[in-house]
Scaffold this motif. Structure first.
Motif, PDB file in Angstrom:
ATOM      1  N   GLY A 263      11.704   2.125  38.107  1.00 21.86           N
ATOM      2  CA  GLY A 263      12.295   0.929  37.759  1.00 21.86           C
ATOM      3  C   GLY A 263      11.621   0.625  36.404  1.00 21.86           C
ATOM      4  O   GLY A 263      12.476   0.005  35.715  1.00 21.86           O
ATOM      5  N   ASN A 264      10.714   0.863  36.159  1.00 19.89           N
ATOM      6  CA  ASN A 264      10.071   0.703  34.844  1.00 19.89           C
ATOM      7  C   ASN A 264      10.862   1.371  33.662  1.00 19.89           C
ATOM      8  O   ASN A 264      11.213   0.909  32.457  1.00 19.89           O
ATOM      9  CB  ASN A 264       8.639   0.972  34.651  1.00 19.89           C
ATOM     10  N   ARG A 265      11.109   2.709  33.845  1.00 13.88           N
ATOM     11  CA  ARG A 265      12.034   3.562  33.060  1.00 13.88           C
ATOM     12  C   ARG A 265      13.501   2.815  32.918  1.00 13.88           C
ATOM     13  O   ARG A 265      14.007   2.649  31.793  1.00 13.88           O
ATOM     14  CB  ARG A 265      12.512   4.899  33.782  1.00 13.88           C
ATOM     15  N   ILE A 266      14.052   2.096  33.860  1.00 17.20           N
ATOM     16  CA  ILE A 266      15.518   1.719  33.612  1.00 17.20           C
ATOM     17  C   ILE A 266      15.120   0.367  33.001  1.00 17.20           C
ATOM     18  O   ILE A 266      16.060   0.132  32.038  1.00 17.20           O
ATOM     19  CB  ILE A 266      15.756   1.071  35.216  1.00 17.20           C
TER      20      ILE A 266
ATOM     21  N   LEU B 271      16.121  -2.369  27.678  1.00 23.27           N
ATOM     22  CA  LEU B 271      15.510  -2.965  26.445  1.00 23.27           C
ATOM     23  C   LEU B 271      15.678  -2.042  25.064  1.00 23.27           C
ATOM     24  O   LEU B 271      16.018  -2.616  23.976  1.00 23.27           O
ATOM     25  CB  LEU B 271      14.063  -3.108  26.452  1.00 23.27           C
ATOM     26  N   ALA B 272      15.733  -0.870  25.326  1.00 24.53           N
ATOM     27  CA  ALA B 272      16.156  -0.254  23.958  1.00 24.53           C
ATOM     28  C   ALA B 272      17.549   0.015  23.776  1.00 24.53           C
ATOM     29  O   ALA B 272      17.836   0.017  22.397  1.00 24.53           O
ATOM     30  CB  ALA B 272      15.809   1.409  24.307  1.00 24.53           C
TER      31      ALA B 272
ATOM     32  N   GLN C 155      20.656 -11.249  39.225  1.00 22.37           N
ATOM     33  CA  GLN C 155      19.726 -10.982  38.246  1.00 22.37           C
ATOM     34  C   GLN C 155      18.298 -10.729  39.002  1.00 22.37           C
ATOM     35  O   GLN C 155      17.524 -10.213  38.544  1.00 22.37           O
ATOM     36  CB  GLN C 155      19.644 -12.002  37.133  1.00 22.37           C
ATOM     37  N   SER C 156      18.092 -11.440  39.872  1.00 20.01           N
ATOM     38  CA  SER C 156      16.968 -11.361  40.819  1.00 20.01           C
ATOM     39  C   SER C 156      16.432 -10.050  41.459  1.00 20.01           C
ATOM     40  O   SER C 156      15.741  -9.586  41.487  1.00 20.01           O
ATOM     41  CB  SER C 156      16.384 -12.603  41.924  1.00 20.01           C
TER      42      SER C 156
ATOM     43  N   ILE D 211      14.127  -4.489  40.975  1.00 20.62           N
ATOM     44  CA  ILE D 211      14.303  -3.127  40.533  1.00 20.62           C
ATOM     45  C   ILE D 211      13.310  -2.776  39.556  1.00 20.62           C
ATOM     46  O   ILE D 211      12.722  -1.768  39.596  1.00 20.62           O
ATOM     47  CB  ILE D 211      15.554  -2.878  40.296  1.00 20.62           C
ATOM     48  N   GLU D 212      13.509  -3.215  38.502  1.00 23.44           N
ATOM     49  CA  GLU D 212      12.652  -2.937  37.292  1.00 23.44           C
ATOM     50  C   GLU D 212      11.134  -3.239  37.365  1.00 23.44           C
ATOM     51  O   GLU D 212      10.332  -2.641  36.987  1.00 23.44           O
ATOM     52  CB  GLU D 212      13.142  -3.832  36.066  1.00 23.44           C
TER      53      GLU D 212
END
Length: 97
Positions: free
Chosen positions: A10-13, A18-19, A35-36, A41-42
């Motif tokens: 999730g953090n990778r996503i 952002l990138a 969006q929630s 997921i993130e």
């Protein structure tokens, strides 16, 4: 409860989004989720399903491996030396401003 590895994905996503300079709402719309749900997921509160990973792969123009690279090493904080992929995504996102 979501596993630590699912949280890392999730953090990778999030870092990949952002990138690319994409808003969370825009990616959520492309996945046809709220969006929630995207936020969950993130943040690792919800797991991501395989169909969403295929769509994210297209959105981010990446390989499926990019979602999982270094997951084992990141999960084992004691062996973490140097920069992780997340660190690099954060640096790129900051450089893009």
């Amino acid at each position: 409860m979501i596993s630590e590895k699912a949280m890392l994905v999730g953090n990778r996503i999030k870092m990949m989004r952002l990138a690319k300079g994409l808003r969370q709402k825009h990616v959520a719309d492309m996945l046809t989720i709220s969006q929630s749900n995207m936020s969950n997921i993130e943040s690792g509160r919800s797991g991501v399903n395989i169909e969403h990973l295929f769509t994210l792969q297209e959105i981010f123009a990446c390989s499926m491996n990019d979602f999982f690279v270094d997951i084992e090493k990141s999960a084992d904080k004691s062996s973490n030396k140097g920069y992780t992929v997340e660190d690099l995504f954060k640096i790129v996102a900051k450089l893009k401003g």
